[in-house]
Design an enzyme around this catalytic site. Structure first.
Site, PDB file in Angstrom:
ATOM      1  N   SER A   1       1.572   3.289  -5.461  1.00  0.00           N
ATOM      2  CA  SER A   1       2.727   3.828  -4.749  1.00  0.00           C
ATOM      3  C   SER A   1       3.577   4.821  -5.535  1.00  0.00           C
ATOM      4  O   SER A   1       4.806   4.825  -5.402  1.00  0.00           O
ATOM      5  CB  SER A   1       3.596   2.668  -4.275  1.00  0.00           C
ATOM      6  OG  SER A   1       3.963   2.881  -2.977  1.00  0.00           O
ATOM      7  N   SER A   2       2.936   5.660  -6.315  1.00  0.00           N
ATOM      8  CA  SER A   2       3.710   6.691  -7.012  1.00  0.00           C
ATOM      9  C   SER A   2       4.384   7.601  -5.982  1.00  0.00           C
ATOM     10  O   SER A   2       5.494   8.081  -6.201  1.00  0.00           O
ATOM     11  CB  SER A   2       2.816   7.502  -7.942  1.00  0.00           C
ATOM     12  OG  SER A   2       1.807   8.143  -7.199  1.00  0.00           O
TER      13      SER A   2
ATOM     14  N   ASP B   1       5.802   0.089   1.179  1.00  0.00           N
ATOM     15  CA  ASP B   1       6.071   0.668  -0.139  1.00  0.00           C
ATOM     16  C   ASP B   1       7.561   0.942  -0.336  1.00  0.00           C
ATOM     17  O   ASP B   1       8.151   0.563  -1.355  1.00  0.00           O
ATOM     18  CB  ASP B   1       5.251   1.955  -0.319  1.00  0.00           C
ATOM     19  CG  ASP B   1       3.774   1.711  -0.081  1.00  0.00           C
ATOM     20  OD1 ASP B   1       3.360   0.535  -0.119  1.00  0.00           O
ATOM     21  OD2 ASP B   1       3.031   2.676   0.157  1.00  0.00           O
TER      22      ASP B   1
END
Ligand code: GLA
Length: 456
Positions: free
Chosen positions: A134-135, A183
């Site tokens: 989840s960058s 996220d």
């Protein structure tokens, strides 16, 4: 490996990068690893992720000219610039700049911003990109927080965080991915030492402490899976076919229960007014999907509509596989994965790592066989991890590449690393044998606090 930089180092780098004075704010948003509940969030079904000790950090300042200027400490991400407005045209598909644009456009709409400020932003990331950690959402959240702070809006309560997480989940669709809300929620609402069981529509978060004597170890398959770039169509296959599943199940529920029933998300079956039990949903699915595959023509006749209408409303131009869409298996994944999340939460509370590990193994099997999001690399890595002593191993995040997550006894971390290094990184990928933790191929995940900002 990219190391964390101190606030001072980042502030100095900012001043060297942009003329015109120091940065005023720093916002840090952690990555996440999902423990159970894969590809369920966009159906309003629960997930069980936790934050990790890797982050996207942005150092920023308002400028005088209404333009956003973006720089990254990683030279792989080229500089970008755009004009702030109510509607911001996207950069090319897959560009990192789009995550910033998604956040700014989302906040503009959310706050009803009228005078559009510009900002200078310097990003620094320690979350491996396109690895299922989840960058991208961390970048969206960090950007939104920095911008909101700049326009004088504090995100100062749990309620506002919940609202912001739900808004940003919608806003991130700007990049063309039909993602769910996991996220953004875990990044804004996670907690030190805890995993979170997250429910959607409306967003709810329950924090559950992780095990004391077992850790979650992340292993990177080293195959990039960029869900807003090359993997976008494969990712979107899930949410798009689930829209058709929802329509067919709604039809079935109307026949079984009542003409008026409306199911906006599959999750409404369990958590909406119908409040069905697991076995009742199972029975409904069995009636809605009596055969493994459903052709577009069959779906149109069941729904009393045309194939063109189904495409217009739900499927878009998703190609029809030979023999039809495998809706039975995909629906089965939703059903069983939901049950695993509920059981997983109970196992965390009871300290039952053995059962939790078994649930992770089952989840991987279902992701691979029922939902088609695994790959040869991920399957090999999962098998290597199990042979090296994990209690449970599975892919994490969107899949197709990226990382796996593994439940490992605290005392076995070294032995586990050596086993996976030999079987996967050396024997399968042909990399020289070295310490996989040192090399950033593996990471012992420790849940940290949620995204936050500080003034500089
Ligand atoms: C990506 C999406 C999430 C979720 C996962 C799969 O991370 O952004 O919303 O769908 O894939 O569980």
């Amino acid at each position: 490996m990219r190391r964390e930089m101190s606030n001072l180092e980042l502030a100095r780098t900012f001043e060297r990068t942009f003329a015109g004075g120091p940065a005023t704010v720093i916002c840090r948003a952690p990555g996440r690893v999902n423990l159970l509940g894969e590809h369920t969030d966009y159906n309003g079904l629960p997930v069980l992720p936790m934050t990790i000790d890797r982050a996207i950090t942005v150092v920023a300042r308002v400028n005088a000219d209404g333009r956003f200027r973006l720089r990254n400490t990683d030279p792989h991400f080229s500089a970008g610039e755009f004009v702030n407005a109510a509607a911001i045209p996207p950069s090319r598909q897959g560009s990192w700049i789009n995550y910033s644009k998604a956040a700014i456009e989302g906040v503009n709409g959310y706050l009803g911003v009228e005078g559009f400020a510009g900002m200078d932003l310097l990003y620094h990331g320690t979350i491996p990109p396109a690895a299922g950690l989840s960058s991208s959402s961390a970048m969206v959240v960090a950007t939104a927080l920095a911008y909101m702070r700049a326009v004088g809006h504090e995100v100062d309560s749990e309620r506002r965080r919940i609202e912001l997480a739900a808004m940003l989940a919608q806003a991130e669709r700007y990049v063309g991915v039909h993602g769910g809300g996991m996220d953004q929620a875990i990044i804004l609402l996670g907690a030190t030492g805890c995993a979170c069981k997250i429910d959607f529509f409306p967003l709810r978060v329950e924090r559950v402490p992780v095990f004391d004597d077992y850790v979650f170890v992340i292993c990177n398959s080293l195959v990039m899976a960029d869900k807003s770039g090359s993997a976008i169509h494969r990712y979107n296959e899930g949410p798009l076919t689930c829209r058709l599943i929802r329509a067919l199940v709604e039809k079935q529920a109307r026949l079984a229960y009542d003409e008026e029933i409306e199911i906006e998300h599959l999750g409404d079956l369990w958590y909406g007014p119908l409040c069905l039990t697991h076995s009742e949903v199972e029975a409904l699915f069995a009636e809605a999907f009596p055969t493994p595959r459903t052709t577009l023509a069959q779906a149109a006749s069941l729904l009393d509509t045309t194939e063109a209408e189904i495409r217009r409303k739900w499927l878009g131009d998703l190609p029809e596989p030979e023999g039809g869409f495998p809706l039975q298996a995909r629906a089965r994944h939703q059903l069983t994965e939901t049950a695993r999340v509920e059981q997983g939460r109970d196992c965390l509370l009871a300290g039952d790592a053995v059962t939790f590990g078994a649930l992770m193994n089952e989840s991987h099997r279902s992701c691979a066989e029922n939902y088609f999001v695994s790959s040869e690399h991920l399957d090999r890595l999962v098998n290597a991890a199990r042979s090296a002593g994990s209690l449970g191993s599975r892919l994490t995040g969107a899949g197709f590449g990226g990382c796996t997550v593994n439940l490992v006894g605290v005392e076995d971390i070294g032995r586990f690393g050596a086993g996976v290094a030999a079987a996967y990184y050396q024997a399968f990928l042909g990399r020289p044998l070295c310490d996989p933790y040192e090399n950033d191929w593996m990471l012992v995940a420790r849940p940290v606090g949620p995204a936050d900002c500080e003034d500089l």
